[in-house]
Write a protein that holds these residues in place. Sequence first.
Motif, PDB file in Angstrom:
ATOM      1  N   ASN A 154       0.795  -1.121   0.100  1.00 18.12           N
ATOM      2  CA  ASN A 154       0.028  -0.086  -0.071  1.00 18.12           C
ATOM      3  C   ASN A 154       0.953   1.320  -0.020  1.00 18.12           C
ATOM      4  O   ASN A 154       0.568   2.132   0.539  1.00 18.12           O
ATOM      5  CB  ASN A 154      -0.931   0.030   1.354  1.00 18.12           C
ATOM      6  CG  ASN A 154      -2.335  -0.779   0.977  1.00 18.12           C
ATOM      7  OD1 ASN A 154      -2.584  -0.847  -0.192  1.00 18.12           O
ATOM      8  ND2 ASN A 154      -2.634  -1.492   1.933  1.00 18.12           N
ATOM      9  N   THR A 155       2.279   1.099  -0.573  1.00 22.08           N
ATOM     10  CA  THR A 155       2.910   2.374  -0.896  1.00 22.08           C
ATOM     11  C   THR A 155       3.418   2.366  -2.052  1.00 22.08           C
ATOM     12  O   THR A 155       3.166   1.404  -2.889  1.00 22.08           O
ATOM     13  CB  THR A 155       4.057   2.244   0.253  1.00 22.08           C
ATOM     14  OG1 THR A 155       4.924   1.023   0.273  1.00 22.08           O
ATOM     15  CG2 THR A 155       3.543   2.417   1.621  1.00 22.08           C
ATOM     16  N   GLU A 156       3.869   3.549  -2.466  1.00 23.52           N
ATOM     17  CA  GLU A 156       4.247   3.627  -3.981  1.00 23.52           C
ATOM     18  C   GLU A 156       5.326   2.676  -4.319  1.00 23.52           C
ATOM     19  O   GLU A 156       6.234   2.178  -3.432  1.00 23.52           O
ATOM     20  CB  GLU A 156       4.864   5.099  -4.218  1.00 23.52           C
ATOM     21  CG  GLU A 156       6.319   5.430  -3.406  1.00 23.52           C
ATOM     22  CD  GLU A 156       6.002   5.902  -2.084  1.00 23.52           C
ATOM     23  OE1 GLU A 156       4.928   5.777  -1.477  1.00 23.52           O
ATOM     24  OE2 GLU A 156       6.946   6.928  -1.769  1.00 23.52           O
ATOM     25  N   ALA A 157       5.281   2.101  -5.434  1.00 20.51           N
ATOM     26  CA  ALA A 157       6.279   1.217  -6.184  1.00 20.51           C
ATOM     27  C   ALA A 157       7.247   2.046  -7.023  1.00 20.51           C
ATOM     28  O   ALA A 157       6.839   2.974  -7.575  1.00 20.51           O
ATOM     29  CB  ALA A 157       5.449   0.291  -6.888  1.00 20.51           C
ATOM     30  N   PHE A 158       8.505   1.688  -6.958  1.00 18.68           N
ATOM     31  CA  PHE A 158       9.426   2.401  -7.868  1.00 18.68           C
ATOM     32  C   PHE A 158       9.963   1.266  -8.903  1.00 18.68           C
ATOM     33  O   PHE A 158      10.167   0.156  -8.613  1.00 18.68           O
ATOM     34  CB  PHE A 158      10.771   2.566  -6.937  1.00 18.68           C
ATOM     35  CG  PHE A 158      10.344   3.617  -5.694  1.00 18.68           C
ATOM     36  CD1 PHE A 158      10.192   3.383  -4.271  1.00 18.68           C
ATOM     37  CD2 PHE A 158      10.173   4.836  -5.890  1.00 18.68           C
ATOM     38  CE1 PHE A 158       9.790   4.060  -3.488  1.00 18.68           C
ATOM     39  CE2 PHE A 158       9.884   5.892  -5.014  1.00 18.68           C
ATOM     40  CZ  PHE A 158       9.628   5.720  -3.769  1.00 18.68           C
ATOM     41  N   PHE A 159      10.269   1.962 -10.110  1.00 18.20           N
ATOM     42  CA  PHE A 159      10.366   1.056 -11.144  1.00 18.20           C
ATOM     43  C   PHE A 159      11.979   0.943 -11.550  1.00 18.20           C
ATOM     44  O   PHE A 159      12.539   2.166 -11.382  1.00 18.20           O
ATOM     45  CB  PHE A 159       9.428   1.461 -12.274  1.00 18.20           C
ATOM     46  CG  PHE A 159       8.354   0.905 -12.219  1.00 18.20           C
ATOM     47  CD1 PHE A 159       7.292   1.682 -11.219  1.00 18.20           C
ATOM     48  CD2 PHE A 159       7.733  -0.176 -12.899  1.00 18.20           C
ATOM     49  CE1 PHE A 159       6.066   1.189 -11.137  1.00 18.20           C
ATOM     50  CE2 PHE A 159       6.364  -0.537 -12.815  1.00 18.20           C
ATOM     51  CZ  PHE A 159       5.482  -0.046 -11.727  1.00 18.20           C
ATOM     52  N   GLY A 160      12.387   0.031 -12.243  1.00 21.00           N
ATOM     53  CA  GLY A 160      13.590   0.024 -12.702  1.00 21.00           C
ATOM     54  C   GLY A 160      13.583   0.429 -14.124  1.00 21.00           C
ATOM     55  O   GLY A 160      12.612   0.886 -14.769  1.00 21.00           O
ATOM     56  N   GLN A 161      14.714   0.477 -15.039  1.00 20.10           N
ATOM     57  CA  GLN A 161      14.855   1.061 -16.436  1.00 20.10           C
ATOM     58  C   GLN A 161      14.078   0.297 -17.483  1.00 20.10           C
ATOM     59  O   GLN A 161      13.895   0.513 -18.434  1.00 20.10           O
ATOM     60  CB  GLN A 161      16.083   1.438 -16.667  1.00 20.10           C
ATOM     61  CG  GLN A 161      16.684   2.562 -16.059  1.00 20.10           C
ATOM     62  CD  GLN A 161      16.055   3.904 -16.344  1.00 20.10           C
ATOM     63  OE1 GLN A 161      15.024   4.100 -16.535  1.00 20.10           O
ATOM     64  NE2 GLN A 161      17.151   4.649 -16.797  1.00 20.10           N
ATOM     65  N   GLY A 162      13.963  -1.048 -16.834  1.00 24.42           N
ATOM     66  CA  GLY A 162      13.194  -1.910 -18.082  1.00 24.42           C
ATOM     67  C   GLY A 162      14.326  -2.701 -18.806  1.00 24.42           C
ATOM     68  O   GLY A 162      15.296  -2.457 -18.969  1.00 24.42           O
ATOM     69  N   THR A 163      13.636  -4.033 -19.403  1.00 24.22           N
ATOM     70  CA  THR A 163      14.427  -4.712 -20.246  1.00 24.22           C
ATOM     71  C   THR A 163      13.602  -5.030 -21.470  1.00 24.22           C
ATOM     72  O   THR A 163      12.290  -5.512 -21.511  1.00 24.22           O
ATOM     73  CB  THR A 163      14.659  -6.277 -19.414  1.00 24.22           C
ATOM     74  OG1 THR A 163      15.506  -6.011 -18.470  1.00 24.22           O
ATOM     75  CG2 THR A 163      15.158  -6.998 -20.396  1.00 24.22           C
ATOM     76  N   ARG A 164      14.056  -4.657 -22.580  1.00 25.73           N
ATOM     77  CA  ARG A 164      13.347  -5.069 -23.748  1.00 25.73           C
ATOM     78  C   ARG A 164      13.799  -6.412 -24.279  1.00 25.73           C
ATOM     79  O   ARG A 164      15.050  -6.616 -24.528  1.00 25.73           O
ATOM     80  CB  ARG A 164      13.831  -3.999 -24.711  1.00 25.73           C
ATOM     81  CG  ARG A 164      13.244  -4.020 -26.134  1.00 25.73           C
ATOM     82  CD  ARG A 164      13.196  -3.054 -27.090  1.00 25.73           C
ATOM     83  NE  ARG A 164      12.649  -1.740 -26.497  1.00 25.73           N
ATOM     84  CZ  ARG A 164      11.307  -1.331 -26.759  1.00 25.73           C
ATOM     85  NH1 ARG A 164      10.644  -2.004 -27.469  1.00 25.73           N
ATOM     86  NH2 ARG A 164      10.959  -0.156 -26.250  1.00 25.73           N
ATOM     87  N   LEU A 165      12.888  -7.182 -24.170  1.00 30.78           N
ATOM     88  CA  LEU A 165      13.007  -8.672 -24.823  1.00 30.78           C
ATOM     89  C   LEU A 165      12.243  -8.757 -26.167  1.00 30.78           C
ATOM     90  O   LEU A 165      11.155  -8.628 -26.183  1.00 30.78           O
ATOM     91  CB  LEU A 165      12.439  -9.626 -23.856  1.00 30.78           C
ATOM     92  CG  LEU A 165      12.808 -11.006 -24.199  1.00 30.78           C
ATOM     93  CD1 LEU A 165      13.979 -11.610 -24.284  1.00 30.78           C
ATOM     94  CD2 LEU A 165      11.926 -11.836 -23.122  1.00 30.78           C
ATOM     95  N   THR A 166      13.226  -9.316 -27.207  1.00 32.39           N
ATOM     96  CA  THR A 166      12.738  -9.670 -28.299  1.00 32.39           C
ATOM     97  C   THR A 166      12.755 -11.318 -28.653  1.00 32.39           C
ATOM     98  O   THR A 166      13.772 -11.773 -28.354  1.00 32.39           O
ATOM     99  CB  THR A 166      13.075  -8.771 -29.419  1.00 32.39           C
ATOM    100  OG1 THR A 166      13.053  -7.391 -29.211  1.00 32.39           O
ATOM    101  CG2 THR A 166      12.578  -9.387 -30.975  1.00 32.39           C
ATOM    102  N   VAL A 167      11.657 -11.835 -28.992  1.00 30.64           N
ATOM    103  CA  VAL A 167      11.796 -13.186 -29.319  1.00 30.64           C
ATOM    104  C   VAL A 167      11.589 -13.643 -30.946  1.00 30.64           C
ATOM    105  O   VAL A 167      10.450 -13.243 -31.167  1.00 30.64           O
ATOM    106  CB  VAL A 167      10.712 -14.059 -28.299  1.00 30.64           C
ATOM    107  CG1 VAL A 167      10.851 -15.485 -28.517  1.00 30.64           C
ATOM    108  CG2 VAL A 167      10.802 -13.867 -26.988  1.00 30.64           C
ATOM    109  N   VAL A 168      12.488 -14.258 -31.399  1.00 36.74           N
ATOM    110  CA  VAL A 168      12.381 -14.114 -32.956  1.00 36.74           C
ATOM    111  C   VAL A 168      12.313 -15.675 -33.322  1.00 36.74           C
ATOM    112  O   VAL A 168      12.485 -16.628 -32.457  1.00 36.74           O
ATOM    113  CB  VAL A 168      13.569 -13.690 -33.571  1.00 36.74           C
ATOM    114  CG1 VAL A 168      13.825 -12.226 -33.509  1.00 36.74           C
ATOM    115  CG2 VAL A 168      14.780 -14.420 -33.191  1.00 36.74           C
TER     116      VAL A 168
END
Lengths: 112, 114
Positions: free
Chosen positions: A98-112
């Motif tokens: 019940n408190t704010e969530a802090f986010f990372g910068q993200g991972t871009r995943l591409t499945v080919v």
Amino acid sequence: DAGITQSPRHKVTETGTPVTLRCHQTENHRYMYWYRQDPGHGLRLIHYSYGVKDTDKGEVSDGYSVSRSKTEDFLLTLESATSSQTSVYFCAISASGNTEAFFGQGTRLTVV
Amino acid sequence: GESVGLHLPTLSVQEGDNSIINCAYSNSASDYFIWYKQESGKGPQFIIDIRSNMDKRQGQRVTVLLNKTVKHLSLQIAATQPGDSAVYFCADNRASSGYSTLTFGKGTMLLVSP
């Protein structure tokens, strides 16, 4: 970014291969989350953890598993990647549900 | 790659105008609400939050209004600046197996012209 590191930041993999994404935090927060973000769907919760070895499913958990063996690390595994799992994956942390969530910068995943 | 902004409602304003971004939520049991800002290529960034025992909360240039009767949340940005251009998400907490997690709306893109 509130002491959150995601690795790798980018990955291209082939259909059917296993993939593990890592989230590492230095904030000692109890809760950790994995979200995926896709156009038209916003952020959707995959799995979350409310403590070491304590995890639960989110809205879109099929095809994913997680593990949390210590407070600072939360791993997301795609056992056999599919093209539908091409997405941007975000890790988040919070002190409680019940408190704010802090986010990372993200991972871009591409499945080919 | 495909932008997170595709398919999103868009609000276009001029620099200096006030912006209002709206969000509807569906869970009447939600008691905590957050607004996030997401710039291109970055993770969502916390802006402001509000709990259900409040109707209004102000931050620096931002105000969040909560109307529990109609399950509506709004974010007001005063004197909008080009740096405010981003996608804005609302989120509310929902209980799952006894634990609360945040559920996000689909977002609104704010475009600020100089």
